[in-house]
Design a protein around this motif. Structure first.
Motif, mmCIF file in Angstrom:
data_model
loop_
_atom_site.group_PDB
_atom_site.id
_atom_site.type_symbol
_atom_site.label_atom_id
_atom_site.label_comp_id
_atom_site.label_asym_id
_atom_site.label_seq_id
_atom_site.Cartn_x
_atom_site.Cartn_y
_atom_site.Cartn_z
ATOM 1 N N PHE A 18 -3.468 -58.481 23.682
ATOM 2 C CA PHE A 18 -2.242 -57.944 24.268
ATOM 3 C C PHE A 18 -1.014 -58.749 23.852
ATOM 4 O O PHE A 18 0.109 -58.370 24.156
ATOM 5 C CB PHE A 18 -2.335 -57.962 25.803
ATOM 6 C CG PHE A 18 -3.430 -57.081 26.358
ATOM 7 C CD1 PHE A 18 -3.222 -55.722 26.550
ATOM 8 C CD2 PHE A 18 -4.663 -57.618 26.693
ATOM 9 C CE1 PHE A 18 -4.217 -54.912 27.071
ATOM 10 C CE2 PHE A 18 -5.669 -56.814 27.207
ATOM 11 C CZ PHE A 18 -5.447 -55.463 27.399
ATOM 12 N N ASN A 19 -1.219 -59.877 23.184
ATOM 13 C CA ASN A 19 -0.133 -60.789 22.811
ATOM 14 C C ASN A 19 0.448 -60.380 21.455
ATOM 15 O O ASN A 19 0.262 -61.043 20.445
ATOM 16 C CB ASN A 19 -0.643 -62.233 22.784
ATOM 17 C CG ASN A 19 0.459 -63.250 22.596
ATOM 18 O OD1 ASN A 19 1.625 -62.909 22.468
ATOM 19 N ND2 ASN A 19 0.068 -64.510 22.564
ATOM 20 N N PHE A 31 4.217 -63.216 32.135
ATOM 21 C CA PHE A 31 3.779 -61.938 31.571
ATOM 22 C C PHE A 31 4.971 -61.033 31.271
ATOM 23 O O PHE A 31 5.019 -60.399 30.218
ATOM 24 C CB PHE A 31 2.790 -61.242 32.517
ATOM 25 C CG PHE A 31 1.542 -62.043 32.725
ATOM 26 C CD1 PHE A 31 0.585 -62.141 31.731
ATOM 27 C CD2 PHE A 31 1.321 -62.734 33.909
ATOM 28 C CE1 PHE A 31 -0.561 -62.892 31.898
ATOM 29 C CE2 PHE A 31 0.169 -63.484 34.099
ATOM 30 C CZ PHE A 31 -0.762 -63.565 33.088
ATOM 31 N N ALA A 32 5.940 -60.990 32.173
ATOM 32 C CA ALA A 32 7.085 -60.093 31.998
ATOM 33 C C ALA A 32 8.094 -60.623 30.980
ATOM 34 O O ALA A 32 8.472 -59.910 30.047
ATOM 35 C CB ALA A 32 7.766 -59.848 33.344
ATOM 36 N N ASP A 38 4.876 -54.329 29.487
ATOM 37 C CA ASP A 38 5.313 -53.248 30.361
ATOM 38 C C ASP A 38 4.201 -52.991 31.383
ATOM 39 O O ASP A 38 3.127 -53.591 31.320
ATOM 40 C CB ASP A 38 5.661 -51.990 29.564
ATOM 41 C CG ASP A 38 4.488 -51.465 28.741
ATOM 42 O OD1 ASP A 38 3.318 -51.789 29.037
ATOM 43 O OD2 ASP A 38 4.742 -50.699 27.790
ATOM 44 N N SER A 39 4.456 -52.089 32.311
ATOM 45 C CA SER A 39 3.503 -51.862 33.405
ATOM 46 C C SER A 39 2.159 -51.329 32.912
ATOM 47 O O SER A 39 1.105 -51.668 33.465
ATOM 48 C CB SER A 39 4.098 -50.922 34.458
ATOM 49 O OG SER A 39 4.462 -49.693 33.857
ATOM 50 N N GLU A 64 2.368 -60.832 42.988
ATOM 51 C CA GLU A 64 2.715 -62.244 43.141
ATOM 52 C C GLU A 64 2.393 -63.076 41.902
ATOM 53 O O GLU A 64 2.804 -64.230 41.806
ATOM 54 C CB GLU A 64 1.987 -62.818 44.352
ATOM 55 C CG GLU A 64 2.456 -62.204 45.665
ATOM 56 C CD GLU A 64 1.688 -62.719 46.860
ATOM 57 O OE1 GLU A 64 0.882 -63.657 46.707
ATOM 58 O OE2 GLU A 64 1.894 -62.186 47.951
ATOM 59 N N ILE A 65 1.648 -62.521 40.955
ATOM 60 C CA ILE A 65 1.230 -63.270 39.770
ATOM 61 C C ILE A 65 2.248 -63.066 38.652
ATOM 62 O O ILE A 65 2.393 -61.969 38.131
ATOM 63 C CB ILE A 65 -0.167 -62.827 39.298
ATOM 64 C CG1 ILE A 65 -1.205 -63.090 40.386
ATOM 65 C CG2 ILE A 65 -0.545 -63.541 38.007
ATOM 66 C CD1 ILE A 65 -2.569 -62.472 40.110
#
Length: 80
Positions: A18-19, A31-32, A38-39, A64-65
């Motif tokens: 995913f990176n 992450f964001a 994206d979601s 929360e992460i």
């Protein structure tokens, strides 16, 4: 190698596909902002983590992460 270190490396392995930007991972990687997910990417990644560790990460937990380190801590708590 500590359990936390092993968990970190298992998570890092799951992040790799995913990176897309080749961001160097640390416990503080977000992450964001850093990975710019994206979601939909987040949902696919969470499913991969849940499968890898045989856990369920609730929507409240997901909210929360924000960093890799927070995810490691959450996985450690759920697998204890």
């Amino acid at each position: 190698m500590t359990d936390r270190t092993a968990t970190y490396y298992r998570i890092a392995t799951q992040i790799e596909p995913f990176n897309k930007k080749g961001v160097e991972l640390t416990e503080g990687t977000t992450f964001a902002s850093d990975l710019e997910w994206d979601s939909l990417t987040v949902m696919d990644f969470v499913a991969a983590i849940e499968d890898e560790f045989d856990i369920i990460i609730t929507m409240n937990m997901q909210a929360e992460i924000e960093t890799v380190g927070q995810l490691v801590a959450t996985v450690e708590k759920l697998t204890a």
